[in-house]
Design a protein around this motif. Structure first.
Motif, mmCIF file in Angstrom:
data_model
loop_
_atom_site.group_PDB
_atom_site.id
_atom_site.type_symbol
_atom_site.label_atom_id
_atom_site.label_comp_id
_atom_site.label_asym_id
_atom_site.label_seq_id
_atom_site.Cartn_x
_atom_site.Cartn_y
_atom_site.Cartn_z
ATOM 1 N N SER A 45 -12.757 1.874 -9.589
ATOM 2 C CA SER A 45 -13.210 0.488 -9.467
ATOM 3 C C SER A 45 -14.618 0.321 -10.026
ATOM 4 N N THR A 68 -12.166 -9.594 -8.976
ATOM 5 C CA THR A 68 -11.640 -9.687 -7.608
ATOM 6 C C THR A 68 -10.662 -8.558 -7.322
ATOM 7 N N THR A 69 -9.819 -8.241 -8.291
ATOM 8 C CA THR A 69 -8.872 -7.135 -8.118
ATOM 9 C C THR A 69 -9.605 -5.827 -7.896
ATOM 10 N N GLU A 72 -11.009 -5.861 -4.341
ATOM 11 C CA GLU A 72 -9.962 -5.623 -3.348
ATOM 12 C C GLU A 72 -9.491 -4.171 -3.392
ATOM 13 N N MET A 242 -5.415 -9.650 -4.259
ATOM 14 C CA MET A 242 -5.107 -9.402 -5.674
ATOM 15 C C MET A 242 -4.109 -10.430 -6.202
ATOM 16 N N THR A 243 -3.122 -10.785 -5.370
ATOM 17 C CA THR A 243 -2.139 -11.785 -5.797
ATOM 18 C C THR A 243 -2.798 -13.147 -5.997
ATOM 19 N N ALA A 246 -4.656 -13.127 -9.183
ATOM 20 C CA ALA A 246 -3.757 -13.265 -10.336
ATOM 21 C C ALA A 246 -3.287 -14.706 -10.501
#
Length: 580
Positions: A45, A68-69, A72, A242-243, A246
């Motif tokens: 990360s 953001t991903t 997370e 994460m969703t 996206a």
């Protein structure tokens, strides 16, 4: 458990403890794997975190979604670390301590069992010893009695002695008999106590110990599942984040790209038809064009003071059209450029050394002017608007601080015991000076913004009226544009003094190669002609005016339209050669 399986029971309980130790080692290795996985995920990360220098990434939703991903993912690695820590604390540490206690308890139980077995063996040995002694004494008494009976017939003296010996043997046999009976009773009692009291108690304790061990194994397995189940909701929230990231990606980010790179330059107008049907008219046109071209070169011979005298002077030229293919559909739109007359005017009044440094900085892409005149019209307007907004925010902060100081001074004047009102004067003077400076800067930038917007409006009016190009440009017979020489003649008397300043300057190094996509006729001063597919060296990149400086054969040098070439920098120079 059968009383005669003590050794097998000892082996089984030992194997049970070995299994518990093996399970503890399994959990420990599992925790180490989770910890290593969390560390690798966190490093991954961090590795893909955007660079601070890439500020434009914060403008686009797909870049923000990736950030953001990564965040997370880093949070999920923290959950894996918490899982590893809980496995160590609740399972590995607890089981390790329990194993030590279990080993001590097992040792105590089997020591009691061995002592009971040893006592039974000793009791049995004593019984066997008393039995053999009783048997021996009985046989000796019998032999003595037979001997006594045989002696009575021969001699009274010997018979008396034999009778005494026989009596002694009888007494010894009787005493052995009593000892044997005592040992036998004692052994029977010990055996009864051993098999009906001691051994069942010891076996029961061992069984209880084994049941607790098995139960502890089940609890450890259940704890392992529960610890990981507690982490799942947090990990699930990370996946939900994460969703959501996206789903926040918007294809309309392309509008931001359009707004960011929108230049405000107007496209060129239609190319006028040239009538070649009249031979005489064409000859006259070509003759007049050649004369005007030669005359133009004589007038602008030394107007660009940025290179040596033995090279053609390369001023940033005006927008050409592709030579020989004016009506071709593949011809790219001609680039435009921004006049640099104002910047040259500012340099004319400086000293020789200062002029030399400033002109070199100007030629090689030095610091940008404060009014953002180096930017395209639309980008200049946006830059000035952003700057004005920032200045307004600073002015608002300074005014709020000034108001606070004024209120504080009023309080001090009404209540001198709270503070000295005169101590605030220096700070108020600083705020006042800062406000004056910011307002002056705001007024200056507002003036530049009005100028930029007026130029955009003028371009728009020209586009609606069908015109293209600047007022300082005129159309030559071949359809290309050239800049009005009135400004150049203004500097003609001054330009000669700059030539000597650059006689000792080394030529610029090549920074790459380029391939021409279209033919171009260098008809203006400072340009260079090229044919389609020609390979040239790139000396200076496009500075935003639509022109790139190139060199041919280390001798001929000039500017060509950027839209007419495909540039390959040093890292791709080899690829450019193969492409050709």
């Amino acid at each position: 458990m059968s009383w005669d399986q003590f050794d097998n029971l000892e082996k089984h309980t030992g194997w049970g403890i070995d299994f518990l130790e093996r399970y503890t080692k399994f959990v420990k290795e599992r925790a180490d794997i989770e910890l290593s996985y969390a560390k690798q995920i966190r490093n991954l990360s961090k590795k893909y975190q955007p660079k601070k220098s890439r500020e434009e990434e914060s403008r686009y939703t797909w870049c923000l979604a990736f950030v953001t991903t990564l965040r997370e993912l880093s949070d999920s690695s923290s959950q894996r670390e918490a899982l590893a820590e809980n496995l160590h604390t609740h399972i590995v540490t607890e089981l390790s301590r329990y194993i030590q206690e279990l080993k001590a308890e097992r040792k105590s139980h089997f020591q009691d069992g061995r002592r009971a077995q040893q006592h039974m063996e000793n009791s049995w040995k004593q019984l066997e010893s008393s039995k053999r002694r009783f048997e021996r004494d009985c046989k000796e008494a019998e032999r003595a009695q037979h001997y006594c009976d045989r002696i009575d017939t021969d001699s009274k003296t010997d018979g008396e002695k034999a009778r005494q010996v026989a009596q002694q043997k009888q007494q010894a046999a009787e005493e052995s008999r009593k000892d044997y009976l005592t040992s036998l009773n004692q052994f029977n009692q010990d055996q009864q106590q051993h098999y009906h009291t001691l051994v069942p108690v010891i076996y029961q304790r061992i069984q209880d110990m084994e049941e607790r061990r098995i139960e502890r194994v089940g609890e450890a397995m259940r704890t392992l599942a529960e610890v990981e189940r507690k982490v799942l909701p947090l990990t699930s929230r990370c996946l939900d984040g994460m969703t959501e990231a996206a789903e926040s990606v918007q294809p309309r980010d392309t509008r931001q790209v359009v707004e960011m790179y929108k230049s405000g330059f107007e496209p060129p107008g239609d190319v006028e038809f040239e009538d070649y049907s009249a031979t005489m008219r064409r000859s006259i046109s070509e003759s007049s064009y050649l004369d005007s071209r030669a005359e133009g070169r004589r007038h602008s011979r030394k107007l660009w003071p940025f290179i040596r005298k033995n090279k053609p002077p390369p001023p940033p030229p005006t927008s050409p059209t592709p030579g020989g293919v004016a009506n071709s559909p593949l011809s790219p739109p001609p680039p435009t450029r921004e006049p640099i007359t104002q910047r040259l005017n500012e340099l004319m009044t400086s000293g020789s050394r200062t002029r030399k440094q400033c002109l070199r900085s100007l030629k090689r892409g030095g610091s940008a002017p404060e009014d953002c005149s180096h930017l395209p019209p639309e980008q200049r307007r946006k830059k000035l608007q952003t700057r004005i907004s920032n200045i307004n925010r600073e002015i608002q902060r300074e005014r709020e601080q000034r108001d606070a100081l004024l209120k504080m001074r009023e309080v001090y004047e009404r209540s001198p015991e709270m503070g000295d009102a005169g101590s605030l004067e220096p700070r108020m003077d600083e705020v006042k000076q800062s406000l004056e400076r910011l307002e002056e800067e705001l007024h200056r930038n507002q003036g530049w913004l009005v100028e930029a917007e007026s130029r955009l409006a003028e371009h728009s009016r020209r586009r609606q009226s069908g015109g293209c190009g600047f007022n300082s440009q005129v159309t030559t017979p071949d359809g290309s544009y050239t800049e009005d020489h009135s400004a150049e003649l203004h500097f003609k008397s001054r330009s000669s003094e700059f030539d000597d300043d650059f006689d000792d300057e080394e030529p610029l190094p090549s920074i790459g190669t380029c391939k021409s996509l279209y033919p171009f006729q260098g008809q203006n001063e400072g340009t260079i002609s090229m044919v389609e597919g020609e390979l040239l060296s790139v000396v200076e990149e496009d500075k935003g005016d639509g022109w790139t400086r190139v060199r041919r054969n280390h001798e001929e040098e000039g500017y060509v339209p950027t839209s007419y070439i495909k540039v390959f920098l040093d890292s791709n120079a080899k690829g450019a050669m193969t492409y050709i």
